[in-house]
Design a protein around this motif. Structure first.
Motif, short mmCIF file in Angstrom:
data_model
loop_
_atom_site.label_atom_id
_atom_site.label_comp_id
_atom_site.label_asym_id
_atom_site.label_seq_id
_atom_site.Cartn_x
_atom_site.Cartn_y
_atom_site.Cartn_z
N LYS A 1 0.83 -1.20 0.00
CA LYS A 1 0.00 0.00 0.00
C LYS A 1 0.87 1.26 0.00
CE LYS A 1 -3.74 2.25 2.58
NZ LYS A 1 -4.60 2.19 3.79
N LYS A 2 1.94 1.22 0.79
CA LYS A 2 2.84 2.38 0.87
C LYS A 2 3.54 2.62 -0.47
CE LYS A 2 5.66 5.23 3.39
NZ LYS A 2 5.40 6.18 4.45
N VAL A 3 3.99 1.55 -1.12
CA VAL A 3 4.66 1.67 -2.42
C VAL A 3 3.72 2.28 -3.45
CG1 VAL A 3 5.66 0.37 -4.35
CG2 VAL A 3 6.32 -0.19 -2.00
N LEU A 4 2.48 1.79 -3.50
CA LEU A 4 1.51 2.32 -4.46
C LEU A 4 1.22 3.79 -4.18
CD1 LEU A 4 -0.39 1.87 -6.81
CD2 LEU A 4 -2.11 1.01 -5.20
N THR A 5 1.13 4.16 -2.93
CA THR A 5 0.90 5.57 -2.56
C THR A 5 2.05 6.45 -3.03
OG1 THR A 5 -0.38 4.92 -0.60
CG2 THR A 5 0.50 7.15 -0.63
N LEU A 6 3.28 5.95 -2.87
CA LEU A 6 4.46 6.70 -3.30
C LEU A 6 4.47 6.89 -4.82
CD1 LEU A 6 7.12 5.02 -0.99
CD2 LEU A 6 6.52 7.45 -0.97
N LEU A 7 4.14 5.83 -5.55
CA LEU A 7 4.12 5.93 -7.02
C LEU A 7 3.05 6.91 -7.48
CD1 LEU A 7 4.66 2.24 -8.21
CD2 LEU A 7 6.30 4.12 -8.22
N GLU A 8 1.89 6.85 -6.86
CA GLU A 8 0.81 7.77 -7.24
C GLU A 8 1.18 9.21 -6.91
OE1 GLU A 8 -2.48 6.11 -5.12
OE2 GLU A 8 -3.02 4.72 -6.75
N ARG A 9 1.94 9.40 -5.84
CA ARG A 9 2.35 10.76 -5.46
C ARG A 9 3.26 11.40 -6.51
NH1 ARG A 9 2.41 13.96 -0.96
NH2 ARG A 9 1.45 12.39 0.37
N VAL A 10 4.04 10.57 -7.20
CA VAL A 10 4.95 11.11 -8.22
C VAL A 10 4.38 10.98 -9.63
CG1 VAL A 10 6.98 10.68 -6.80
CG2 VAL A 10 6.26 8.94 -8.45
N GLY A 11 3.11 10.61 -9.75
CA GLY A 11 2.46 10.61 -11.05
C GLY A 11 2.47 9.29 -11.79
N LEU A 12 2.79 8.17 -11.10
CA LEU A 12 2.74 6.85 -11.72
C LEU A 12 1.54 6.08 -11.18
CD1 LEU A 12 6.56 6.05 -11.58
CD2 LEU A 12 5.26 6.92 -13.52
N THR A 13 1.30 4.88 -11.72
CA THR A 13 0.09 4.14 -11.36
C THR A 13 0.40 2.70 -10.97
OG1 THR A 13 -0.35 3.31 -13.59
CG2 THR A 13 -1.18 5.52 -13.06
N LYS A 14 -0.64 1.99 -10.60
CA LYS A 14 -0.53 0.58 -10.20
C LYS A 14 0.01 -0.27 -11.35
CE LYS A 14 -3.33 -3.12 -8.12
NZ LYS A 14 -4.68 -3.48 -7.64
N ASP A 15 -0.27 0.13 -12.58
CA ASP A 15 0.17 -0.63 -13.76
C ASP A 15 1.69 -0.67 -13.89
OD1 ASP A 15 -2.47 -1.04 -14.40
OD2 ASP A 15 -2.58 0.70 -15.74
N HIS A 16 2.39 0.26 -13.21
CA HIS A 16 3.84 0.36 -13.33
C HIS A 16 4.58 -0.52 -12.31
CE1 HIS A 16 2.63 4.45 -15.01
NE2 HIS A 16 3.20 3.83 -16.02
N LEU A 17 3.87 -1.10 -11.36
CA LEU A 17 4.51 -1.79 -10.24
C LEU A 17 5.44 -2.92 -10.66
CD1 LEU A 17 1.64 -2.02 -7.59
CD2 LEU A 17 3.85 -0.90 -7.28
N ASN A 18 5.05 -3.73 -11.61
CA ASN A 18 5.80 -4.93 -11.95
C ASN A 18 6.63 -4.79 -13.23
OD1 ASN A 18 4.90 -6.58 -9.70
ND2 ASN A 18 2.88 -6.57 -10.70
N ARG A 19 6.85 -3.57 -13.64
CA ARG A 19 7.70 -3.33 -14.80
C ARG A 19 9.15 -3.11 -14.35
NH1 ARG A 19 4.19 0.85 -18.59
NH2 ARG A 19 2.22 -0.30 -18.55
N PHE A 20 10.07 -3.17 -15.34
CA PHE A 20 11.49 -2.98 -15.06
C PHE A 20 11.93 -1.60 -15.56
CE2 PHE A 20 10.88 -7.51 -14.90
CZ PHE A 20 11.74 -7.92 -13.88
N PRO A 21 13.04 -1.06 -15.03
CA PRO A 21 13.46 0.31 -15.39
C PRO A 21 13.59 0.58 -16.89
CG PRO A 21 14.71 -0.44 -13.49
CD PRO A 21 13.88 -1.62 -13.96
N HIS A 22 14.04 -0.43 -17.67
CA HIS A 22 14.25 -0.17 -19.10
C HIS A 22 12.94 0.08 -19.86
CE1 HIS A 22 13.31 -4.53 -19.29
NE2 HIS A 22 12.85 -4.25 -20.51
N GLU A 23 11.81 -0.20 -19.23
CA GLU A 23 10.51 0.00 -19.88
C GLU A 23 9.97 1.42 -19.70
OE1 GLU A 23 7.73 -3.48 -19.45
OE2 GLU A 23 9.17 -4.07 -17.89
#
Length: 324
Positions: free
Chosen positions: A133-155
């Motif tokens: 939950k904390k990770v998802l909150t952090l990603l949403e705070r910087v403008g990313l979404t749940k769909d980005h969680l399991n991707r790798f940096p090169h994507e």
């Protein structure tokens, strides 16, 4: 009166040069050579200068990613320079860094979920569903979404990678973040998005920033106060607007005159510096800028100018000011 969060006094970092048959220390690279400044709570303090002047070294020494040669680093009245490693680990979550190159600062073998959650796991701040939950909150705070969680940096694009780096830095709820040229590798339009994100985060969370950059236009946009660094020394410190309106040090004047103006009809009055940036191994005696300064006087070659407060938080190290 503003409350001071970070205070640096007489900070030095000299890297040894080894040579000879026995590989002994023969000299030092004087990357940072006795600088002092402070950063208030909720403030952005800009640090600018040419490449090689020691800006990045300052940021890393403050965080003890590199050990200082000498000097004092007070964070919340705690002398960071003297803390043993076990006590430093307790303070570290309050001080974070966003690196210049977002690609090389992210582990290519880890998913974004693992990258952002790592500071939380290492510092035992969250686990299980609370961690997710904390990770998802952090990603949403910087403008990313749940769909980005399991991707790798090169994507991800460069701007998205830097947002991930910012999310990772925010994971431990820090009070202070070193921003080491966080937009220099990004396109101009993406730079503006990341800078606005950083300003919004500061407004919402009250974080203090040390913003390191060689781009004066970017620093002006984000900083409350700015320090200008040359050859391991700070030569001028001033509130942002005042520095651009009334620069006093000849080096600062030359830097500001070099800022590109997006107007084809504007005729810029450039100040062209002669000579080369001095070697940090054998810096000039006296004022380090005097070999390139059009106003150099005899005492500039022999006597190092002290930082003089000329009022309204404007501090300058120049014999032209002290003799005026």
């Amino acid at each position: 009166m503003a409350e001071v969060l970070l205070k640096v006094e007489g900070l030095k970092k000299h890297f040894p040069i080894y040579g000879g048959f026995f590989f002994k220390t023969v000299d030092f690279v004087r990357a940072v050579d006795g600088i002092s400044f402070h950063i208030n709570k909720g403030e952005t303090f800009g640090l600018v200068g040419e490449s090689g002047c020691g800006k990045t070294t300052v940021g890393r020494v403050i965080l003890r990613l590199i050990e200082p040669t000498s000097g004092e680093i007070f964070f919340d009245n705690i002398d960071m320079a003297k803390l043993p490693q076990n006590e430093l680990r307790r303070i570290r979550p309050k001080m974070q860094i966003v690196f210049q190159d977002p690609l090389s600062s992210l582990d290519p073998r880890m998913t974004i979920k693992k990258i952002v959650s790592e500071p939380l796991r290492v510092n035992k701040l969250a686990r299980g569903k609370d961690l997710e939950k904390k990770v998802l909150t952090l990603l949403e705070r910087v403008g990313l979404t749940k769909d980005h969680l399991n991707r790798f940096p090169h994507e991800f694009s460069g701007g998205q990678k830097q947002r991930i780096g910012i999310a990772r830095a925010l994971a431990t709820d820090p009070e202070f973040i070193v921003l080491d040229e966080p937009t220099s590798s990004l396109d101009v339009s993406v730079q503006a998005q990341v800078l606005n994100l950083l300003k919004d985060l500061q407004r919402d969370l009250g974080i203090s920033y040390l913003f390191i950059s060689h781009d004066l236009s970017v620093v002006k946009h984000l900083s409350d106060r700015i320090a200008v660094m040359y050859a391991g020394k700070i030569v001028e410190t001033c509130p942002s607007e005042k520095l651009f309106a009334e620069p006093k040090h000849p080096y600062t004047q030359a830097l500001i005159s070099a800022i590109p103006i997006p107007d084809p009809d504007y005729v810029a009055n450039r100040i062209a510096l002669t000579g080369e940036v001095p070697s940090p191994v054998k810096p000039p005696t006296g004022c380090r800028f005097h070999p390139r300064c059009a106003y150099a006087m005899p005492q500039c070659e022999k006597i190092e100018p002290e930082l003089v407060d000329i009022g309204n938080e404007h501090i300058v190290a120049c014999h032209l000011i002290s003799t005026a």
